[in-house]
Design an enzyme around this catalytic site. Structure first.
Site, PDB file in Angstrom:
ATOM      1  CE  LYS A 101      -3.088   3.346   2.437  1.00 34.32           C
ATOM      2  NZ  LYS A 101      -4.007   2.809   4.303  1.00 34.32           N
ATOM      3  N   GLY A 162      -7.983   9.558  10.398  1.00 34.37           N
ATOM      4  CA  GLY A 162      -8.148   9.335  11.858  1.00 34.37           C
ATOM      5  C   GLY A 162      -9.352  10.280  12.676  1.00 34.37           C
ATOM      6  CB  THR A 211      -7.878   5.787  13.842  1.00 36.48           C
ATOM      7  OG1 THR A 211      -7.390   5.864  13.218  1.00 36.48           O
ATOM      8  CG2 THR A 211      -8.589   6.615  15.165  1.00 36.48           C
TER       9      THR A 211
END
Length: 261
Positions: A101, A162, A211
């Site tokens: 990634k 996040g 998250t």
């Protein structure tokens, strides 16, 4: 698997991809990922030990590669050169593993992607034999450019990393989905199960999150909720929702043949 997610030629039953950072320990990481049903797990090479530190606990012990597909990522990289160097290190540590990634960040405050550097890194990595899944802005033009470079999947943000703000621009995501010939995985911004379901209902091929699970009050339970949300959203997308109407002129119940009429 009658509806598998296919990435770089490999089939996966789960359309939920889960990060491995921010948990209190590797035990919680394993329990949450088991609850999520995820088969692909992302690993921040700069932050999580996968063999760099021989005398420290390794994620490889908690999540063996025989059980999960690792997706090394370049979290914390702000230039194409740093990202390329990081993923070459990951390939070396993981015995030639080539599914990765890519994320190249624009600034440390928002963690918004730096798209010129992302495109530059993607070109180098694809030529170097990597199968690149790439974090990007929700810009349909940039997403198409990444696909044309040869990336295995495009991963537009739903909102900032996040933030837990959910999908802020569903229209751009829909444009990316409609034109893409590679999987579209929503990456970043999911806060709760309904966000994941909406992403799947839009037609995304999968959702990646960290998250939203790791920082929930009960990460293991939230992981289970996310699993169900992704599955429900995918089923709803395949079923095809009813058309939206301001009102329905034809009554939903019959007006003739009623008892007593």
């Amino acid at each position: 698997m009658n509806d598998p997610l296919v990435i770089a030629g490999r089939e996966y039953a789960s359309r939920l991809l889960v990060g491995t950072g921010k948990y209190k320990d590797f035990d919680e990481t394993r329990r949450a990922i088991d609850a999520s049903g995820a088969q692909i797990v992302t690993v921040a090479v700069r932050r999580v030990n996968i063999g760099q530190n021989a005398n420290e606990p390794s994620l490889l012990d908690a999540l063996p590669m025989k059980d999960f597909t690792y997706l090394p990522n370049t979290a914390g990289c702000f230039t194409a050169d740093d990202a390329v160097r990081t993923l070459r290190l990951a390939r070396e540590l993981l015995d030639g593993h080539d599914l990765v990634k890519l994320e190249v960040l624009g600034d440390a405050t928002t963690l918004f992607p730096n798209m010129p550097e992302t495109l530059k890194a993607a070109e180098v990595l694809v030529k170097d034999g990597f199968k690149v899944m790439v974090y990007c802005s929700d810009d349909p033009i940039q997403a198409k450019m990444l696909e044309e470079i040869g990336c295995a999947a495009v991963m537009p943000l739903a909102s900032l990393i996040g933030s837990g703000m959910g999908i802020l621009n569903p229209w751009n995501l829909k444009l990316i989905i409609d034109q893409a010939k590679v999987p579209v995985i929503v990456d970043a911004g999911v806060g709760t199960a309904s966000d994941a379901a909406i992403a799947m209902e839009l037609g995304c091929d999968g959702v990646l999150m960290n998250t939203a699970i790791a920082k929930a009050q009960d990460p293991v339970r939230m992981a289970g909720a996310m699993k169900k949300a992704v599955e429900a959203g995918r089923d709803a997308y395949l079923a095809g929702r009813m058309p939206r109407k301001y009102y329905e002129a034809a009554p939903s119940s019959p007006t003739t043949g009623l008892i007593g009429s």
